[in-house]
Scaffold this active site. Structure first.
Site, short mmCIF file in Angstrom:
data_model
loop_
_atom_site.label_atom_id
_atom_site.label_comp_id
_atom_site.label_asym_id
_atom_site.label_seq_id
_atom_site.Cartn_x
_atom_site.Cartn_y
_atom_site.Cartn_z
N HIS A 70 0.85 -1.20 0.00
CA HIS A 70 0.00 0.00 0.00
C HIS A 70 0.88 1.25 0.00
O HIS A 70 1.40 1.66 1.03
CB HIS A 70 -0.90 -0.03 1.24
CG HIS A 70 -2.08 0.90 1.15
ND1 HIS A 70 -2.15 1.96 0.28
CD2 HIS A 70 -3.26 0.92 1.84
CE1 HIS A 70 -3.31 2.58 0.43
NE2 HIS A 70 -3.99 1.97 1.37
N HIS A 129 -2.94 6.79 -0.83
CA HIS A 129 -3.97 7.32 0.07
C HIS A 129 -3.47 7.98 1.34
O HIS A 129 -4.15 7.99 2.36
CB HIS A 129 -4.96 6.20 0.42
CG HIS A 129 -5.76 5.76 -0.74
ND1 HIS A 129 -6.56 4.63 -0.73
CD2 HIS A 129 -5.88 6.27 -1.99
CE1 HIS A 129 -7.14 4.48 -1.92
NE2 HIS A 129 -6.73 5.47 -2.69
N TYR A 154 -0.95 7.28 3.39
CA TYR A 154 -0.34 6.49 4.45
C TYR A 154 1.19 6.55 4.34
O TYR A 154 1.73 7.31 3.55
CB TYR A 154 -0.90 5.08 4.44
CG TYR A 154 -2.40 5.07 4.68
CD1 TYR A 154 -2.93 5.60 5.86
CD2 TYR A 154 -3.29 4.61 3.71
CE1 TYR A 154 -4.31 5.64 6.07
CE2 TYR A 154 -4.67 4.65 3.92
CZ TYR A 154 -5.17 5.17 5.10
OH TYR A 154 -6.52 5.22 5.31
#
Length: 373
Positions: free
Chosen positions: A180, A183, A185
């Site tokens: 990931h 977004h 993070y």
């Protein structure tokens, strides 16, 4: 000769992604659901994921913490302990029993966290000590705590956390992992120049800002094989304050770098998907990244059936990921194939603690009574 379903519905066509043979192009996107108590996935997730499994379909598990410092929200799962690995196994087995392909999304929230979620109540860690300013958001981020800027010598431990988590995911039975990097993070925080204010080798230039994410990707690829690794990126998005002054340059730099590692797929979020609204006007497109990246290219962000079919038909993408519509329609590929009406999704249940309502109780097509076009 009459047209086949595959001719008329590009989303419902087979696709070979590395060693994986997909029966269609509709991917279940990673969607946090906040139902993993104590950072351990629960047995009711077996039904949730298996409901959304088709033979040859690709599912990506919800954001899964790589360490005890990774969690930004309560109820998110992890994969750094033996208990968590064992809890994932029956969930993965249920997906495999129906012929699905299951990837685990590896995640670190970085500064998007609260002291109460951190070991010993410590400050969340990030590339910066600049606190995010809370904004309107489904996850109610008013309680974000001030972050602590990571020291240069601490970063190798974070890289190792991702590496070990990828090995744990394979032990749990997952077919691969998605890192990931989107977004707002941790990895995205390092990449974006309006957050990253470092003066060491992990800050300043584009190359330096991307160094940590790429070191994570390299470590994971070396650990489990690049053919089992995907990466999610959102260079154009401004989620959680993660904005960049030149997002196209960032996106192009990252996909060119990913080519060097030979990873399985790149999963990119559409420029129109901004924190202020999914239909934001933007001059940007993912097409330049699509043209550069050499492996499977997946897109996400506000797609419906028509948009997904067009993306595949125009060779804009190989796969299209769906989140909210897949939550509300466990048989979404079948509905797309038949052009059937869709269940409405209920935002109020996206992040509740209820293991039933809004989680596993959405009706299938054959029993659907509350549908809308």
């Amino acid at each position: 000769m009459a047209s086949s379903v595959e001719d008329s519905v590009p989303l419902i066509t087979p696709y070979k992604m590395g060693n994986f043979h997909l029966s269609h192009r509709v991917v279940f996107a990673p969607c946090s659901r906040m139902r993993s108590y104590g950072f351990v996935p629960q047995p009711y997730a077996i039904l949730y994921y298996s409901q959304r499994t088709t033979k040859g379909g690709l599912l990506i598990a919800e954001a899964t913490g790589v360490s005890d410092t990774a969690h930004g929200y309560p109820g998110t799962p992890g994969i750094w302990t033996k208990e968590q690995i064992e809890a994932w196994k029956p969930i993965v087995d249920a997906v495999h029993a129906k012929g699905g392909i299951f990837f685990c999304q590896l995640w670190h929230g970085g500064r998007i966290s609260n002291n109460d979620l951190q070991p010993n109540g410590q400050a969340p860690i990030s590339c910066t000590d600049k606190q995010m300013i809370p904004q309107g958001n489904d996850l109610a981020l008013a309680d974000i705590s001030p972050s602590r800027q990571l020291k240069t010598e601490e970063i190798p431990q974070l890289i190792n956390d991702f590496r070990i988590a990828s090995r744990n995911a394979i032990e749990a039975g997952f077919d691969g992992v998605e890192i990931h990097g989107a977004h707002g993070y941790l990895l995205d925080q390092f990449m974006k120049d309006r957050i990253n204010d470092r003066t060491d080798k992990y800050g300043g230039t584009l190359e330096n800002r991307c160094r940590f994410p790429l070191e994570v990707i390299e470590a994971v690829a070396n650990e489990i094989g690049a053919d089992k690794v995907g990466v999610r990126l959102s260079p154009f998005a401004n989620y959680l304050g993660a904005d960049d002054s030149n997002p196209e340059a960032l996106g192009l730099y990252m996909v060119e770098a990913l080519n060097k590692y030979g990873i399985l797929y790149c999963h990119m979020v559409e420029p129109r998907m901004e924190a202020t609204g999914e239909n934001s006007d933007t001059p940007y497109s993912l097409l330049p990244m699509r043209k550069v990246f050499k492996s499977t290219f997946m897109v996400a962000g506000g797609y419906d059936r028509e948009g997904g079919n067009k993306a595949i038909a125009d060779n804009y993408a190989d796969l299209v990921a769906y989140g909210r519509w897949f939550i509300a329609n466990p048989d979404l590929p079948k509905r797309f194939e038949l052009d059937a009406p869709l269940n409405k999704y209920d935002r109020e249940t996206f992040y509740s603690q209820d293991p039933g309502r809004g989680y596993v109780d959405y009706p299938f097509l054959e029993s659907s009574t509350n549908v809308s076009t």
